[in-house]
Design a protein around this motif. Structure first.
Motif, PDB file in Angstrom:
ATOM      1  N   ARG A   5       0.814  -1.105   0.297  1.00  0.00           N
ATOM      2  CA  ARG A   5       0.274   0.093   0.112  1.00  0.00           C
ATOM      3  C   ARG A   5       1.041   1.065  -0.119  1.00  0.00           C
ATOM      4  O   ARG A   5       1.749   1.606   0.876  1.00  0.00           O
ATOM      5  CB  ARG A   5      -0.708   0.061   1.194  1.00  0.00           C
ATOM      6  CG  ARG A   5      -2.126   1.061   1.119  1.00  0.00           C
ATOM      7  CD  ARG A   5      -3.132   0.780   2.020  1.00  0.00           C
ATOM      8  NE  ARG A   5      -4.031   1.811   1.789  1.00  0.00           N
ATOM      9  CZ  ARG A   5      -4.730   2.256   2.655  1.00  0.00           C
ATOM     10  NH1 ARG A   5      -4.598   2.036   3.993  1.00  0.00           N
ATOM     11  NH2 ARG A   5      -5.706   3.169   2.520  1.00  0.00           N
ATOM     12  N   ARG A   6       0.768   2.004  -0.931  1.00  0.00           N
ATOM     13  CA  ARG A   6       1.632   3.231  -1.205  1.00  0.00           C
ATOM     14  C   ARG A   6       0.977   4.404  -0.112  1.00  0.00           C
ATOM     15  O   ARG A   6      -0.169   4.447   0.419  1.00  0.00           O
ATOM     16  CB  ARG A   6       1.458   3.862  -2.645  1.00  0.00           C
ATOM     17  CG  ARG A   6       1.648   2.789  -3.562  1.00  0.00           C
ATOM     18  CD  ARG A   6       3.039   3.129  -4.373  1.00  0.00           C
ATOM     19  NE  ARG A   6       3.368   2.220  -5.201  1.00  0.00           N
ATOM     20  CZ  ARG A   6       4.363   1.695  -5.297  1.00  0.00           C
ATOM     21  NH1 ARG A   6       5.458   2.166  -4.441  1.00  0.00           N
ATOM     22  NH2 ARG A   6       4.805   0.654  -6.046  1.00  0.00           N
ATOM     23  N   GLY A   8       0.327   7.317  -0.380  1.00  0.00           N
ATOM     24  CA  GLY A   8      -0.501   8.263  -0.716  1.00  0.00           C
ATOM     25  C   GLY A   8      -1.813   7.775  -0.806  1.00  0.00           C
ATOM     26  O   GLY A   8      -3.058   8.647  -0.901  1.00  0.00           O
ATOM     27  N   GLU A   9      -1.974   6.432  -0.432  1.00  0.00           N
ATOM     28  CA  GLU A   9      -3.266   5.503  -0.454  1.00  0.00           C
ATOM     29  C   GLU A   9      -4.004   5.984   0.886  1.00  0.00           C
ATOM     30  O   GLU A   9      -5.063   5.486   1.006  1.00  0.00           O
ATOM     31  CB  GLU A   9      -3.160   4.396  -0.771  1.00  0.00           C
ATOM     32  CG  GLU A   9      -2.762   4.211  -2.345  1.00  0.00           C
ATOM     33  CD  GLU A   9      -2.405   2.749  -2.736  1.00  0.00           C
ATOM     34  OE1 GLU A   9      -2.443   1.708  -1.654  1.00  0.00           O
ATOM     35  OE2 GLU A   9      -2.227   2.310  -4.086  1.00  0.00           O
ATOM     36  N   ARG A  10      -3.196   6.186   1.860  1.00  0.00           N
ATOM     37  CA  ARG A  10      -3.587   6.094   3.255  1.00  0.00           C
ATOM     38  C   ARG A  10      -4.693   7.359   3.817  1.00  0.00           C
ATOM     39  O   ARG A  10      -4.573   8.371   2.902  1.00  0.00           O
ATOM     40  CB  ARG A  10      -2.304   6.278   4.166  1.00  0.00           C
ATOM     41  CG  ARG A  10      -1.452   4.898   4.131  1.00  0.00           C
ATOM     42  CD  ARG A  10      -0.203   5.196   5.102  1.00  0.00           C
ATOM     43  NE  ARG A  10       0.363   6.469   4.542  1.00  0.00           N
ATOM     44  CZ  ARG A  10       1.391   6.993   5.595  1.00  0.00           C
ATOM     45  NH1 ARG A  10       1.805   6.609   6.623  1.00  0.00           N
ATOM     46  NH2 ARG A  10       2.097   8.225   5.196  1.00  0.00           N
ATOM     47  N   TYR A  21      -1.603  10.489   9.492  1.00  0.00           N
ATOM     48  CA  TYR A  21      -1.794   9.628   8.159  1.00  0.00           C
ATOM     49  C   TYR A  21      -2.341   8.169   8.869  1.00  0.00           C
ATOM     50  O   TYR A  21      -1.476   7.726   9.637  1.00  0.00           O
ATOM     51  CB  TYR A  21      -0.510   9.031   7.420  1.00  0.00           C
ATOM     52  CG  TYR A  21      -0.215  10.567   6.596  1.00  0.00           C
ATOM     53  CD1 TYR A  21      -0.639  10.719   5.260  1.00  0.00           C
ATOM     54  CD2 TYR A  21       0.649  11.694   7.052  1.00  0.00           C
ATOM     55  CE1 TYR A  21      -0.330  11.879   4.566  1.00  0.00           C
ATOM     56  CE2 TYR A  21       1.009  12.706   6.341  1.00  0.00           C
ATOM     57  CZ  TYR A  21       0.570  12.715   4.869  1.00  0.00           C
ATOM     58  OH  TYR A  21       0.800  14.002   4.113  1.00  0.00           O
ATOM     59  N   THR A  23      -3.126   4.173   8.208  1.00  0.00           N
ATOM     60  CA  THR A  23      -2.597   2.867   7.404  1.00  0.00           C
ATOM     61  C   THR A  23      -4.198   2.332   7.147  1.00  0.00           C
ATOM     62  O   THR A  23      -4.376   1.779   6.240  1.00  0.00           O
ATOM     63  CB  THR A  23      -1.578   2.137   7.690  1.00  0.00           C
ATOM     64  OG1 THR A  23      -0.513   2.954   7.788  1.00  0.00           O
ATOM     65  CG2 THR A  23      -1.355   0.978   6.793  1.00  0.00           C
ATOM     66  N   TYR A  29     -11.551   8.147   9.768  1.00  0.00           N
ATOM     67  CA  TYR A  29     -11.075   7.460   8.492  1.00  0.00           C
ATOM     68  C   TYR A  29     -11.581   6.169   8.331  1.00  0.00           C
ATOM     69  O   TYR A  29     -11.236   5.257   9.210  1.00  0.00           O
ATOM     70  CB  TYR A  29      -9.494   7.466   8.407  1.00  0.00           C
ATOM     71  CG  TYR A  29      -9.029   6.519   7.062  1.00  0.00           C
ATOM     72  CD1 TYR A  29      -9.511   7.154   5.621  1.00  0.00           C
ATOM     73  CD2 TYR A  29      -8.078   5.385   7.207  1.00  0.00           C
ATOM     74  CE1 TYR A  29      -9.142   6.221   4.660  1.00  0.00           C
ATOM     75  CE2 TYR A  29      -7.925   4.742   6.001  1.00  0.00           C
ATOM     76  CZ  TYR A  29      -7.918   5.107   4.736  1.00  0.00           C
ATOM     77  OH  TYR A  29      -7.791   4.446   3.750  1.00  0.00           O
ATOM     78  N   ASP A  31     -12.076   2.862   5.500  1.00  0.00           N
ATOM     79  CA  ASP A  31     -11.737   2.066   4.284  1.00  0.00           C
ATOM     80  C   ASP A  31     -11.927   0.608   4.617  1.00  0.00           C
ATOM     81  O   ASP A  31     -11.433   0.074   5.145  1.00  0.00           O
ATOM     82  CB  ASP A  31     -10.546   2.309   3.766  1.00  0.00           C
ATOM     83  CG  ASP A  31     -10.201   1.566   2.508  1.00  0.00           C
ATOM     84  OD1 ASP A  31     -10.894   0.481   2.153  1.00  0.00           O
ATOM     85  OD2 ASP A  31      -9.213   1.739   1.744  1.00  0.00           O
ATOM     86  N   GLN A  34      -9.363  -1.815   4.321  1.00  0.00           N
ATOM     87  CA  GLN A  34      -8.130  -1.662   5.360  1.00  0.00           C
ATOM     88  C   GLN A  34      -8.683  -1.520   6.757  1.00  0.00           C
ATOM     89  O   GLN A  34      -8.593  -0.329   7.359  1.00  0.00           O
ATOM     90  CB  GLN A  34      -7.561  -0.313   4.844  1.00  0.00           C
ATOM     91  CG  GLN A  34      -6.943  -0.298   3.517  1.00  0.00           C
ATOM     92  CD  GLN A  34      -5.869  -1.212   2.998  1.00  0.00           C
ATOM     93  OE1 GLN A  34      -4.929  -1.521   3.988  1.00  0.00           O
ATOM     94  NE2 GLN A  34      -6.089  -1.622   1.963  1.00  0.00           N
TER      95      GLN A  34
END
Length: 109
Positions: A5-6, A8-10, A21, A23, A29, A31, A34
């Motif tokens: 996982r890059r 910038g995707e967090r 940020y 993960t 946040y 997702d 995730q």
């Protein structure tokens, strides 16, 4: 399966005093793809402004690992424990019985 996982995707939030940020899904946040990895639920990258910190909040049944890249932080809890890791240093807080993180997590540079 482990998937790369890059950065910038967090999830990212900038609260002024806290630039963070996420993960995995955490706080504001979410997702559904995730949600963590096995027992690991949170990996956050936090930059806290000098002399700022988190308000008092509870913890239970978790281990907290902190690694300071630069500057320093101060941690205190309701059981009278504390630590002050500095740049390139870390700390581990174990918690099976439950305690409250007292006051704030302060960082300074």
């Amino acid at each position: 399966m482990i998937r790369q996982r890059r950065a910038g995707e967090r999830g990212h939030f900038d609260h002024g005093w806290l630039d963070t940020y996420h993960t995995f899904s955490f706080a504001g946040y979410y997702d559904p793809t995730q949600m963590g990895f096995r027992a690991l639920r949170v990996i956050n990258q936090d930059r806290v402004q000098p002399k700022e910190g988190f308000p008092t909040h509870p913890h239970r049944d978790m281990e907290i690992v902190t690694y300071v890249l630069e500057g320093a932080l101060e941690h205190k809890d309701s059981m009278g424990n504390g630590s002050s890791p500095r740049g390139a240093d870390g700390g581990l807080l174990g918690n099976q019985i439950g305690w409250t993180q007292h006051g704030s997590l302060l960082c300074w540079w």
